[in-house]
Design a protein around this motif. Structure first.
Motif, PDB file in Angstrom:
ATOM      1  N   VAL A 208      22.106  39.938  -2.367  1.00 14.92           N
ATOM      2  CA  VAL A 208      20.662  39.756  -2.515  1.00 14.92           C
ATOM      3  C   VAL A 208      20.380  38.596  -3.456  1.00 14.92           C
ATOM      4  O   VAL A 208      19.513  37.755  -3.204  1.00 14.92           O
ATOM      5  CB  VAL A 208      19.990  41.054  -3.027  1.00 14.92           C
TER       6      VAL A 208
ATOM      7  N   ALA B 280      18.508  45.213  -1.364  1.00 14.89           N
ATOM      8  CA  ALA B 280      19.835  45.708  -1.727  1.00 14.89           C
ATOM      9  C   ALA B 280      20.013  47.149  -1.246  1.00 14.89           C
ATOM     10  O   ALA B 280      21.086  47.530  -0.782  1.00 14.89           O
ATOM     11  CB  ALA B 280      20.041  45.621  -3.237  1.00 14.89           C
TER      12      ALA B 280
ATOM     13  N   MET C  36      17.814  48.785 -10.611  1.00 15.38           N
ATOM     14  CA  MET C  36      18.396  48.491  -9.304  1.00 15.38           C
ATOM     15  C   MET C  36      19.836  48.988  -9.232  1.00 15.38           C
ATOM     16  O   MET C  36      20.217  49.653  -8.268  1.00 15.38           O
ATOM     17  CB  MET C  36      18.335  46.989  -9.057  1.00 15.38           C
ATOM     18  N   GLU C  37      20.620  48.722 -10.277  1.00 13.11           N
ATOM     19  CA  GLU C  37      22.013  49.155 -10.262  1.00 13.11           C
ATOM     20  C   GLU C  37      22.115  50.675 -10.188  1.00 13.11           C
ATOM     21  O   GLU C  37      22.888  51.226  -9.413  1.00 13.11           O
ATOM     22  CB  GLU C  37      22.734  48.655 -11.521  1.00 13.11           C
TER      23      GLU C  37
ATOM     24  N   GLY D 226      24.704  59.165  -0.436  1.00 14.14           N
ATOM     25  CA  GLY D 226      24.501  58.835   0.964  1.00 14.14           C
ATOM     26  C   GLY D 226      23.042  58.958   1.398  1.00 14.14           C
ATOM     27  O   GLY D 226      22.760  59.349   2.522  1.00 14.14           O
ATOM     28  N   SER D 227      22.134  58.609   0.502  1.00 19.25           N
ATOM     29  CA  SER D 227      20.711  58.767   0.805  1.00 19.25           C
ATOM     30  C   SER D 227      20.269  57.775   1.870  1.00 19.25           C
ATOM     31  O   SER D 227      20.767  56.662   1.938  1.00 19.25           O
ATOM     32  CB  SER D 227      19.880  58.550  -0.451  1.00 19.25           C
ATOM     33  N   ARG D 228      19.310  58.204   2.673  1.00 21.90           N
ATOM     34  CA  ARG D 228      18.835  57.336   3.742  1.00 21.90           C
ATOM     35  C   ARG D 228      17.500  56.690   3.424  1.00 21.90           C
ATOM     36  O   ARG D 228      17.154  55.654   3.967  1.00 21.90           O
ATOM     37  CB  ARG D 228      18.685  58.137   5.041  1.00 21.90           C
TER      38      ARG D 228
ATOM     39  N   LEU E 199      21.171  51.891  -6.678  1.00 21.81           N
ATOM     40  CA  LEU E 199      22.184  51.620  -5.660  1.00 21.81           C
ATOM     41  C   LEU E 199      23.378  52.562  -5.796  1.00 21.81           C
ATOM     42  O   LEU E 199      23.919  53.050  -4.809  1.00 21.81           O
ATOM     43  CB  LEU E 199      22.657  50.171  -5.748  1.00 21.81           C
ATOM     44  N   ASN E 200      23.765  52.813  -7.047  1.00 19.91           N
ATOM     45  CA  ASN E 200      24.886  53.723  -7.251  1.00 19.91           C
ATOM     46  C   ASN E 200      24.569  55.123  -6.738  1.00 19.91           C
ATOM     47  O   ASN E 200      25.416  55.782  -6.137  1.00 19.91           O
ATOM     48  CB  ASN E 200      25.263  53.783  -8.729  1.00 19.91           C
TER      49      ASN E 200
ATOM     50  N   ARG F 178      18.733  48.421   1.366  1.00 14.76           N
ATOM     51  CA  ARG F 178      18.999  48.364   2.797  1.00 14.76           C
ATOM     52  C   ARG F 178      20.472  48.061   3.066  1.00 14.76           C
ATOM     53  O   ARG F 178      21.092  48.622   3.969  1.00 14.76           O
ATOM     54  CB  ARG F 178      18.127  47.277   3.441  1.00 14.76           C
TER      55      ARG F 178
ATOM     56  N   ILE G 137      22.381  55.899  -4.375  1.00 12.88           N
ATOM     57  CA  ILE G 137      22.315  55.873  -2.910  1.00 12.88           C
ATOM     58  C   ILE G 137      23.722  55.982  -2.342  1.00 12.88           C
ATOM     59  O   ILE G 137      23.994  56.782  -1.448  1.00 12.88           O
ATOM     60  CB  ILE G 137      21.685  54.560  -2.401  1.00 12.88           C
ATOM     61  N   SER G 138      24.616  55.181  -2.926  1.00 11.85           N
ATOM     62  CA  SER G 138      25.949  55.145  -2.343  1.00 11.85           C
ATOM     63  C   SER G 138      26.702  56.437  -2.630  1.00 11.85           C
ATOM     64  O   SER G 138      27.500  56.895  -1.829  1.00 11.85           O
ATOM     65  CB  SER G 138      26.629  53.866  -2.810  1.00 11.85           C
TER      66      SER G 138
ATOM     67  N   VAL H  20      23.012  48.890   1.393  1.00 10.20           N
ATOM     68  CA  VAL H  20      23.882  50.051   1.241  1.00 10.20           C
ATOM     69  C   VAL H  20      23.407  51.206   2.117  1.00 10.20           C
ATOM     70  O   VAL H  20      23.847  52.341   1.952  1.00 10.20           O
ATOM     71  CB  VAL H  20      24.044  50.493  -0.232  1.00 10.20           C
ATOM     72  N   GLY H  21      22.503  50.928   3.030  1.00 15.25           N
ATOM     73  CA  GLY H  21      22.195  51.902   4.062  1.00 15.25           C
ATOM     74  C   GLY H  21      20.979  52.781   3.816  1.00 15.25           C
ATOM     75  O   GLY H  21      20.863  53.838   4.420  1.00 15.25           O
ATOM     76  N   ALA H  22      20.073  52.360   2.931  1.00 10.11           N
ATOM     77  CA  ALA H  22      18.871  53.178   2.723  1.00 10.11           C
ATOM     78  C   ALA H  22      17.610  52.354   2.978  1.00 10.11           C
ATOM     79  O   ALA H  22      17.542  51.181   2.646  1.00 10.11           O
ATOM     80  CB  ALA H  22      18.840  53.736   1.306  1.00 10.11           C
TER      81      ALA H  22
ATOM     82  N   ASP I  27      24.628  49.876   7.044  1.00  7.86           N
ATOM     83  CA  ASP I  27      24.623  51.311   6.809  1.00  7.86           C
ATOM     84  C   ASP I  27      25.677  51.684   5.775  1.00  7.86           C
ATOM     85  O   ASP I  27      26.512  50.871   5.401  1.00  7.86           O
ATOM     86  CB  ASP I  27      24.845  52.081   8.121  1.00  7.86           C
ATOM     87  N   LEU I  28      25.589  52.943   5.341  1.00 10.17           N
ATOM     88  CA  LEU I  28      26.407  53.374   4.211  1.00 10.17           C
ATOM     89  C   LEU I  28      27.904  53.327   4.503  1.00 10.17           C
ATOM     90  O   LEU I  28      28.669  52.740   3.756  1.00 10.17           O
ATOM     91  CB  LEU I  28      26.011  54.801   3.808  1.00 10.17           C
TER      92      LEU I  28
END
Lengths: 272, 117
Positions: free
Chosen positions: B90, A215, A176-177, A187-189, A180-181, A217, A183-184, A219-221, B102-103
């Motif tokens: 979470v 989680a 998970m960590e 900038g993945s959707r 998330l890293n 979601r 994604i952030s 960060v925006g994905a 969002d990001l």
């Protein structure tokens, strides 16, 4: 454990006491070679105490600790051993100067120091080997961990995370960590969790899938789960785990198609 | 600490910097809701890029504030959650259900614009 209980007889202890006297009388002997920042507190007092108690265990333990410290500062092993051997020549000279008239005493001291040097070197070697083994193990564990949780950017804005094998709690957390890293960072959707290679789930792991999607979601994905096997599907329903709000597809192919269309991509094939 | 509420186009933007005290938050809620009514804003964006840790109190507060804004009929987006913050939320069970996240600021604004149509 290292054998620090090598017996020292009276002769040897007396010889070592002479060595220590000489070292303390000639400060230039103890001057350690230039490995910057490695000079620790003198071990002479520890040796003095050991001689008084006729037990050198603590002395070699202290040597081991010193070696550990040096290795931790990235001093190469040969230099660590060199420190000990650099003492030899000036020491023998000084012994000659101090007890030159009494050859038997000089010899006794040299023999005692030789034994001391051997044992200290052995201890240093043991410490080195142990540390090396630990390092290799840590490195391996790290590699395995990374290998087991790859995150692949397959397309602009789309990440695929294939899960293979049994997922335990620590790996799930790691996963998970890591995800998330990524994604952030990228900038993945959309994240596609491919669980084709997961043979079974328990409630903790199923719970983790859900947490991961939540989680992600935050960060925006958006998450898509693909490749849930019949066994896993049965298990999840029996466990009462609902993947409500998360899209699921049978295989990676369909998941990827859905992800592409969500991002507005259309894939066409040019007529040949 | 007074948290400024900025306005870009028809959107209100709140950028939370660092740790929030209880008073700050209630003041922010009040301020934000008043501004919403006064300005007839079309959306609210809460930026948490500068927030490195959240606790359950802050998580609940965030959720409540967003819910209040929604009750006033305005879409809300929360952006800039760091991975560690996301994991904490979470784990606390405060993962802001029903609120768009969002990001970053740019993507949040883009989303708000799509909500105006």
């Amino acid at each position: 454990m290292p054998d620090s209980k090598v017996a020292w007889n009276d002769e040897e202890l007396a010889g070592l006491a002479d060595v220590l006297d000489t070292v303390e009388r000639h400060p230039e002997i103890d001057r350690q070679p230039a490995v910057p920042g490695t000079q620790g507190p003198s071990l002479n007092p520890v040796l003095r105490e050991g001689l008084a108690r006729r037990d050198l265990t603590a002395v070699f333990d202290a040597v081991g600790e010193r070696v550990k410290g040096l290795l931790r500062q990235d001093v190469p092993f040969y230099q660590v051993v060199q420190i000990l051997h650099d003492v030899t020549d000036p020491l023998y000279k000084a012994l000659g100067a101090d007890y030159g008239r009494d050859l038997a005493r000089v010899l006794r001291a040299i023999q005692a120091f030789s034994k001391f040097k051997d044992q200290a070197s052995i201890r240093a070697g043991e410490v080195f080997a142990a540390q090396r083994a630990q390092l290799v193990e840590e490195e391996q564990r790290k590699i395995i961990r990374e290998l087991s949780t790859p995150v692949i950017p397959v397309w602009d804005g789309i990440l695929v995370m294939p899960l293979v094998g049994l997922v335990d709690s620590s790996r799930a957390k790691q996963m998970m960590e890591h995800l998330l890293n990524r994604i952030s960072l990228l900038g993945s959707r959309i994240v596609i969790l491919d669980v084709t290679g997961v043979p079974s789930v328990d409630s903790a792991v199923a719970d983790h899938f859900i947490r991961t999607t939540r989680a992600a979601r935050l960060v925006g994905a958006r998450s898509i789960i693909v490749g849930i096997s019949p066994q896993v599907a049965q298990a999840m329903v029996r466990l009462g785990v609902s993947l409500e709000g998360v899209e699921t597809y049978g295989d990676l192919h369909s998941g990827l198609q859905r992800a592409l269309s969500l991002l507005g991509y259309t894939v066409t094939r040019e007529p040949q | 600490m007074n948290i400024p509420v900025l306005q870009i186009e028809r959107f209100l933007i709140v950028s939370v910097q660092g740790e929030l005290k209880d008073n700050d938050v209630t003041a922010l809620q009040q301020n934000l809701l008043e501004r919403l009514r006064r300005t007839e804003a079309a959306g609210v964006l809460i930026d948490l890029t500068a927030v490195e840790v959240v606790d359950s109190y802050m998580g609940r507060l965030l959720r409540d504030t967003a819910a209040m804004i929604r009750l006033m009929g305005v879409p809300t987006v929360v952006v800039g959650l760091r991975p560690a913050v996301a994991v904490t939320l979470v784990e606390l069970g405060l993962d802001l259900p029903g609120i768009h996240t969002d990001l970053n600021l740019e993507r949040g604004l883009t989303w708000l614009r799509t909500q105006m149509r």
